[in-house]
Design an enzyme around this catalytic site. Structure first.
Site, PDB file in Angstrom:
ATOM      1  N   CYS A  15       0.777  -1.266  -0.005  1.00 34.08           N
ATOM      2  CA  CYS A  15      -0.024   0.111  -0.049  1.00 34.08           C
ATOM      3  C   CYS A  15       0.965   1.162  -0.001  1.00 34.08           C
ATOM      4  CB  CYS A  15      -0.822   0.020   1.148  1.00 34.08           C
ATOM      5  SG  CYS A  15      -1.962   1.498   1.620  1.00 34.08           S
ATOM      6  N   CYS A 313       6.563  28.112  14.312  1.00 34.19           N
ATOM      7  CA  CYS A 313       6.913  29.404  14.828  1.00 34.19           C
ATOM      8  C   CYS A 313       8.493  29.434  15.192  1.00 34.19           C
ATOM      9  CB  CYS A 313       5.979  29.887  15.937  1.00 34.19           C
ATOM     10  SG  CYS A 313       6.260  31.469  16.654  1.00 34.19           S
TER      11      CYS A 313
END
Length: 340
Positions: A15, A313
């Site tokens: 997958c 940040c």
């Protein structure tokens, strides 16, 4: 984002949701794309490939920085993230579209892939012969958009699928303790570790040292890059590893440089910071361990490149900015195309 200057690695290991999720967090990987390759149908759909008669494999194609990781290290890592002995599928998924394979893009990759496979055979770790083929790279067709970064877009469904398919349980049975380390067999070209104290003091200003090594915080708006608008690259001043790029930078109004995502997810790491009343997610540079800042879930979701709702940040003093015109001279010429 133009990645054409960077080499490509293509793997099929069952997958593609799972292999993409595992590979994206390797240091030195810029991008991972899920898709279809090895078949004889142009631009196949997921439904067509799932029928098993197109000849295509579910595969992932990665772009990587050869200064940060060798192709051989990627192949060595790949064996441990799937079952190389199962030629009929992977885990709970059966059929030709789930066969494992290494698709090589040139003679050097072919040599390295075969050497890696031979070295694994010599270790005699596997209960059965390695049935994974090493094949020439074929046209690669990008899968539909909802399949890209599926683990991030649909975390609950992805986790339930991965658990229900028995992927990690099978890996643990096959590889033992090696399976518990998502970076096992991966050896970066740029070493991980903190340099000697004298070298840190040479590379970092007193303010940068306090921020990077003592998890300090610089004042908002009174820092070098909060309003930096030039295109360019933000790197770790200690290791030199690329961390962020101007193409993912936005004005958050907080007074610190803010990004919607790291340039390479694997070049950073996170951990829970409980220094304040509310726990926060601290961001560190993977190679040097330097504190960079924090990531929050209040970032933009639309209108900004790569926006997924996160705000990285960062402290300016924990970064070194290299303007786009100076990348070549600074040794980062491969990255110039990102800002064209």
């Amino acid at each position: 984002m133009n990645l054409d200057a960077f080499p490509t690695a293509t793997f099929a290991g069952g997958c593609f949701w799972c292999l993409e999720a595992d590979m994206l967090h390797l240091p030195g990987i810029l991008s991972v794309t899920s898709g279809y390759t090895g078949g004889d149908v142009e631009n196949p759909s997921y439904d067509e490939v799932c029928q098993g008669d197109t000849g295509h494999y579910e595969a992932v194609q990665a772009r990587f920085d050869p200064a940060l990781v060798d192709y051989r290290a990627l192949v060595d890592w790949f064996w441990r993230r799937m079952d190389p002995t199962n030629a009929d599928g992977q885990f709970c998924d059966h059929g030709p579209q789930y066969r494992p394979a290494v698709f090589v893009h040139d003679a050097d990759q072919e040599r390295e892939a075969k050497a890696s496979k031979a070295a694994l055979d010599d270790l005699r770790l596997l209960p059965r012969p390695n049935a994974t083929e090493i094949l020439p790279a074929a046209p690669f067709y990008e899968a539909e958009g909802h399949h890209q970064q599926y683990s991030a877009k649909n975390p609950r469904r992805y986790t339930l699928y991965r658990m229900g398919c028995g992927r990690d349980a099978t890996l643990a049975k096959l590889w033992g303790r090696e399976a518990a380390d998502p970076l096992f067999a991966y050896v970066p070209r740029l070493a991980k570790g903190v340099p000697p104290e004298a070298e840190l003091r040479r590379l970092l200003s007193p303010e940068a040292y306090h921020i990077a090594r003592a998890a300090g915080t610089e004042p908002p708006f009174a820092n070098a890059y909060h309003d930096e608008r030039r295109p360019g690259l933000y790197v770790d001043p200690v290791s030199g590893a690329p961390l962020f790029a101007s193409i993912h930078k936005f004005n958050s109004g907080t007074g610190w440089p803010s990004f919607t995502r790291p340039l390479m997810p694997g070049n950073i790491t996170t951990r829970t910071d409980r220094k304040l009343l509310m726990p926060r997610t601290e961001v560190l540079a993977w190679h040097s361990g330097n504190h960079l800042g924090h990531v929050f879930d209040d970032g933009p979701r639309h209108g900004v490149a790569g926006a997924e709702g996160q705000r990285y940040c960062m402290n300016s003093a924990a970064l070194r900015f290299i303007p786009a015109p100076e990348l070549e001279a600074a040794g980062y010429g491969l990255y110039a195309g990102l800002f064209a």
